[in-house]
Design a protein around this motif. Structure first.
Motif, PDB file in Angstrom:
ATOM      1  N   LEU A  30       0.829  -1.211   0.000  1.00  0.00           N
ATOM      2  CA  LEU A  30       0.000   0.000   0.000  1.00  0.00           C
ATOM      3  C   LEU A  30       0.864   1.261   0.000  1.00  0.00           C
ATOM      4  N   THR A  31       2.020   1.179   0.654  1.00  0.00           N
ATOM      5  CA  THR A  31       2.947   2.313   0.651  1.00  0.00           C
ATOM      6  C   THR A  31       3.397   2.638  -0.766  1.00  0.00           C
ATOM      7  N   ILE A  32       3.750   1.604  -1.516  1.00  0.00           N
ATOM      8  CA  ILE A  32       4.187   1.804  -2.898  1.00  0.00           C
ATOM      9  C   ILE A  32       3.042   2.334  -3.761  1.00  0.00           C
ATOM     10  N   VAL A  33       1.864   1.722  -3.620  1.00  0.00           N
ATOM     11  CA  VAL A  33       0.714   2.126  -4.432  1.00  0.00           C
ATOM     12  C   VAL A  33       0.346   3.585  -4.162  1.00  0.00           C
ATOM     13  N   LEU A  34       0.324   3.965  -2.886  1.00  0.00           N
ATOM     14  CA  LEU A  34      -0.039   5.342  -2.534  1.00  0.00           C
ATOM     15  C   LEU A  34       0.915   6.349  -3.160  1.00  0.00           C
ATOM     16  N   ASN A  35       2.178   6.001  -3.239  1.00  0.00           N
ATOM     17  CA  ASN A  35       3.162   6.912  -3.834  1.00  0.00           C
ATOM     18  C   ASN A  35       2.839   7.207  -5.296  1.00  0.00           C
ATOM     19  N   PHE A  36       2.367   6.177  -6.013  1.00  0.00           N
ATOM     20  CA  PHE A  36       2.078   6.368  -7.430  1.00  0.00           C
ATOM     21  C   PHE A  36       0.698   6.983  -7.666  1.00  0.00           C
ATOM     22  N   VAL A  37      -0.265   6.609  -6.840  1.00  0.00           N
ATOM     23  CA  VAL A  37      -1.633   7.084  -7.027  1.00  0.00           C
ATOM     24  C   VAL A  37      -1.780   8.539  -6.586  1.00  0.00           C
ATOM     25  N   ASN A  38      -1.204   8.850  -5.431  1.00  0.00           N
ATOM     26  CA  ASN A  38      -1.339  10.210  -4.890  1.00  0.00           C
ATOM     27  C   ASN A  38      -0.037  10.610  -4.199  1.00  0.00           C
ATOM     28  N   PRO A  39       0.953  11.061  -4.963  1.00  0.00           N
ATOM     29  CA  PRO A  39       2.266  11.394  -4.385  1.00  0.00           C
ATOM     30  C   PRO A  39       2.196  12.454  -3.294  1.00  0.00           C
ATOM     31  N   THR A  41      -0.288  13.091  -1.126  1.00  0.00           N
ATOM     32  CA  THR A  41      -0.790  12.479   0.105  1.00  0.00           C
ATOM     33  C   THR A  41       0.280  11.606   0.735  1.00  0.00           C
ATOM     34  N   PHE A  42       0.976  10.869  -0.116  1.00  0.00           N
ATOM     35  CA  PHE A  42       2.067  10.009   0.347  1.00  0.00           C
ATOM     36  C   PHE A  42       3.113  10.841   1.095  1.00  0.00           C
ATOM     37  N   LEU A  43       3.497  11.946   0.505  1.00  0.00           N
ATOM     38  CA  LEU A  43       4.505  12.809   1.117  1.00  0.00           C
ATOM     39  C   LEU A  43       3.976  13.450   2.398  1.00  0.00           C
ATOM     40  N   ASP A  44       2.696  13.858   2.395  1.00  0.00           N
ATOM     41  CA  ASP A  44       2.109  14.476   3.586  1.00  0.00           C
ATOM     42  C   ASP A  44       2.092  13.504   4.767  1.00  0.00           C
ATOM     43  N   ILE A  45       1.719  12.248   4.503  1.00  0.00           N
ATOM     44  CA  ILE A  45       1.624  11.250   5.570  1.00  0.00           C
ATOM     45  C   ILE A  45       2.996  10.941   6.144  1.00  0.00           C
ATOM     46  N   THR A  46       3.973  10.701   5.269  1.00  0.00           N
ATOM     47  CA  THR A  46       5.313  10.364   5.754  1.00  0.00           C
ATOM     48  C   THR A  46       5.957  11.540   6.475  1.00  0.00           C
ATOM     49  N   THR A  47       5.705  12.751   5.976  1.00  0.00           N
ATOM     50  CA  THR A  47       6.259  13.935   6.637  1.00  0.00           C
ATOM     51  C   THR A  47       5.631  14.135   8.013  1.00  0.00           C
ATOM     52  N   MET A  48       4.332  13.915   8.108  1.00  0.00           N
ATOM     53  CA  MET A  48       3.645  14.055   9.388  1.00  0.00           C
ATOM     54  C   MET A  48       4.175  13.026  10.397  1.00  0.00           C
ATOM     55  N   ALA A  49       4.368  11.802   9.933  1.00  0.00           N
ATOM     56  CA  ALA A  49       4.897  10.759  10.819  1.00  0.00           C
ATOM     57  C   ALA A  49       6.304  11.109  11.275  1.00  0.00           C
ATOM     58  N   LYS A  50       7.113  11.605  10.357  1.00  0.00           N
ATOM     59  CA  LYS A  50       8.488  11.978  10.687  1.00  0.00           C
ATOM     60  C   LYS A  50       8.510  13.129  11.686  1.00  0.00           C
ATOM     61  N   ASN A  51       7.659  14.141  11.470  1.00  0.00           N
ATOM     62  CA  ASN A  51       7.630  15.293  12.374  1.00  0.00           C
ATOM     63  C   ASN A  51       7.186  14.887  13.777  1.00  0.00           C
ATOM     64  N   PHE A  52       6.248  13.957  13.859  1.00  0.00           N
ATOM     65  CA  PHE A  52       5.809  13.480  15.172  1.00  0.00           C
ATOM     66  C   PHE A  52       6.944  12.762  15.889  1.00  0.00           C
ATOM     67  N   MET A  53       7.649  11.927  15.154  1.00  0.00           N
ATOM     68  CA  MET A  53       8.715  11.131  15.779  1.00  0.00           C
ATOM     69  C   MET A  53       9.836  12.005  16.309  1.00  0.00           C
ATOM     70  N   VAL A  54      10.331  12.905  15.480  1.00  0.00           N
ATOM     71  CA  VAL A  54      11.485  13.698  15.911  1.00  0.00           C
ATOM     72  C   VAL A  54      11.080  14.893  16.761  1.00  0.00           C
ATOM     73  N   GLY A  55       9.868  15.401  16.541  1.00  0.00           N
ATOM     74  CA  GLY A  55       9.438  16.559  17.309  1.00  0.00           C
ATOM     75  C   GLY A  55       8.952  16.214  18.704  1.00  0.00           C
ATOM     76  N   ASP A  56       8.205  15.110  18.783  1.00  0.00           N
ATOM     77  CA  ASP A  56       7.589  14.745  20.055  1.00  0.00           C
ATOM     78  C   ASP A  56       8.284  13.585  20.761  1.00  0.00           C
ATOM     79  N   MET A  57       8.906  12.695  19.990  1.00  0.00           N
ATOM     80  CA  MET A  57       9.447  11.474  20.588  1.00  0.00           C
ATOM     81  C   MET A  57      10.948  11.300  20.375  1.00  0.00           C
ATOM     82  N   LEU A 478      17.561  11.711  -1.032  1.00  0.00           N
ATOM     83  CA  LEU A 478      18.134  11.467   0.294  1.00  0.00           C
ATOM     84  C   LEU A 478      17.098  11.637   1.389  1.00  0.00           C
ATOM     85  N   ASP A 479      16.158  12.565   1.209  1.00  0.00           N
ATOM     86  CA  ASP A 479      15.090  12.729   2.191  1.00  0.00           C
ATOM     87  C   ASP A 479      14.218  11.482   2.256  1.00  0.00           C
ATOM     88  N   GLY A 480      14.064  10.784   1.117  1.00  0.00           N
ATOM     89  CA  GLY A 480      13.291   9.547   1.108  1.00  0.00           C
ATOM     90  C   GLY A 480      13.933   8.477   1.958  1.00  0.00           C
TER      91      GLY A 480
END
Length: 526
Positions: A30-39, A41-57, A478-480
């Motif tokens: 699903l990760t791969i499919v989402l990248n191709f179907v809606n890049p 949204t894919f970037l927004d989700i991964t960025t949000m997850a990354k910001n939560f991890m490094v910002g809060d945890m 590299l960000d990927g």
């Protein structure tokens, strides 16, 4: 060939764990499919997850990394250090030279080849603003080298060593099942553990697939830089696709030969290639400079270990730590649970003190020497104006750093060729060993360290990992790679905490948990 296929089918029907394999498999697809179907949204989700991890945890990653080192040191000097994995009569599977080679190539070898030149340049040019270090200054050079020791020596190997020791003891001495869940065996009863093993294994398969895809992407970019340096071919998406296909095929072939052939032989060869590169730089590089800088920086690293490892930049709003240190801690933690399963397999027959020596002390020393020589040479070339490495990186990407440095040496074509082969073998062996462990987790009934999982499952995981890494580096570069690391490291963080607690319990009451010492009869595991 038909016999091999029939054997794989029999193993698949008898031993396959679908509730472990499919949740991770579906989520990754699903990760791969989402990248191709809606890049977007894919970037927004991964960025949000990354910001939560490094910002809060992010602070949790730093604390757990330091705790791993402390607990490993305590274990080494405790009575547990004298306990033999597999019982008093257990005989090692591997000689120590091969054991070291496999351990090194399974863990951070591919990374030290890529980041050993690229990373110090970023720290030299862009040190943390909150520390008031002037970019491109002598202070920045020292800081860059200290940071290489921080990110690539004792802490990452401590993160690997803790779950390795716990799993080795649980699987061989406590006779628990071949499951990542066995890394927390002292915390739960045998009956309860059977119920949660599947959940833990499924979650960890996703985390390590993300982590290993990150490393795979690093290696692909690095090899693309080598091909560019040798043949002038652009290091772009086209060459990444070709390298990914060839690399995936190569480590699948290696997987088919098993632990005692493919991984062992390739790892032995690879370590000799590292030695050749080190000797070449010792003879042809700025010998006095990198050893002088390395000595000074190592002292600073040891003096300020805790403050450096626990630096978050929160008080000043400095984002440097989240982009580097926390990225590394999450990367090691993403790899650690499944890599520990593989590293524990090959630790059979050795004392826990020897396991710590081979999985923590010796590789950390090797990495210290490697960074002193390679990173020190890189810093020297930039600071003296011999070559503008940073300009090359800005123009061609981080992968250009290593080949720019090596290109300044006599016999550069030969040395770059050797380096490129080392990169390729490193990435094959690391991916091979990890997919080996992933495939083993997807099956039941693994009864000893020499037993292999079905080849077909290794092939499936190999293809998935190659596809995911290609998607991320093609879409985000590299960000990927860093995004993948963050996604994989967060769930593994909590398993790492439980592994630390488990090791402390084993250390306190090893006689209570060591079933093998009480009964040497062979017991069939589930």
């Amino acid at each position: 060939m038909n016999d091999l296929n029939n054997k794989s089918k029999r193993w698949l029907s008898q031993r396959f764990r679908p509730f472990v394999f499919f949740p991770a498999f579906i989520l990754l697809i699903l990760t791969i499919v989402l990248n191709f179907v809606n890049p977007n949204t894919f970037l927004d989700i991964t960025t949000m997850a990354k910001n939560f991890m490094v910002g809060d945890m992010g602070w949790m990653f730093s604390i757990v990394g330091i705790l791993c080192v402390i607990v490993i040191v305590l274990t080494y000097f405790s009575p547990l250090g004298e306990v033999r994995i597999g019982g008093k009569n257990a005989k090692p599977m591997l000689k120590k030279s091969s054991w070291f080679a496999i351990t090194l190539c399974t863990t951070i070898a591919a990374g030290i080849l890529f980041w050993g030149t690229a990373e110090p340049m970023w720290h030299l040019a862009y040190p943390p603003e909150s520390l008031g270090i002037a970019p491109m200054s002598p202070e920045a050079a020292k800081y860059a080298m200290e940071t290489m020791f921080l990110h690539w020596t004792f802490i990452p190997y401590g993160i690997y060593a803790v779950p390795t020791i716990v799993f080795a003891f649980a699987y061989y001495n406590m006779r628990r099942s071949f499951s990542v869940g066995s890394q927390i065996s002292p915390l739960i009863s045998s009956n309860k553990q059977k119920k949660i093993n599947g959940v833990i294994d499924a979650v960890v398969l996703f985390t390590v697939a993300a982590g290993i895809s990150s490393s795979f992407g690093t290696a692909v970019m690095n090899m693309g830089g080598g091909i560019n340096a040798l043949f002038g071919i652009n290091n772009d998406k086209t060459i990444w696709i070709i390298i990914t296909i060839i690399g995936t095929a190569a480590f699948i072939i290696s997987s088919g030969t098993g632990l005692m052939k493919g991984i062992r032989v390739l790892s032995d060869v690879n370590v000799y290639l590292y030695y050749i590169i080190i000797v070449a730089l010792l003879i042809l590089g700025p010998f006095n400079y990198f050893f002088s800088l390395g000595t000074e920086a190592f002292g600073g690293f040891i003096d300020n270990l805790f403050s450096k490892a626990l630096f978050t930049g929160a008080s000043s709003g400095d984002s440097w730590a989240s982009g580097w240190t926390m990225f590394y801690w999450s990367n090691w933690m993403a790899w650690a649970p499944v890599s520990a399963v593989f590293l524990a397999r090959i630790a059979y027959g050795y004392k826990i003190k020897e396991v710590i020596m081979m999985n923590f002390i010796i590789p950390s020393i090797f990495s210290t020497v490697w960074m002193t020589i390679l990173s020190g040479t890189t810093i020297n070339y930039q600071m003296t104006g011999k070559v503008d490495i940073i300009a090359k990186m800005n123009e061609q990407g981080s992968a250009a750093a290593a080949y720019t440095v090596l290109g300044e040496l006599p016999f550069s074509g030969l040395i770059i060729g050797i380096y490129l082969i080392a990169v390729m073998i490193s990435f094959i062996t690391a991916t091979d060993s990890t997919t080996n462990a992933m495939a083993s987790i997807c099956t039941s009934g693994i009864k000893d360290g020499r037993q292999e999982a079905p080849l077909v499952i290794k092939v499936v995981w190999g293809i998935i990992i190659g596809a995911i890494s290609l998607v991320f580096i093609a879409a985000l570069g590299l960000d990927g790679i860093k995004m993948l690391s963050y996604l994989g490291g967060f769930p593994a963080l909590f398993l790492g905490i439980l592994s630390i607690v488990s090791l402390l319990l084993i250390m306190k009451k090893s006689d209570k948990y060591d079933v093998v010492s009480k009964d040497t009869k062979e017991v069939t595991k589930e």
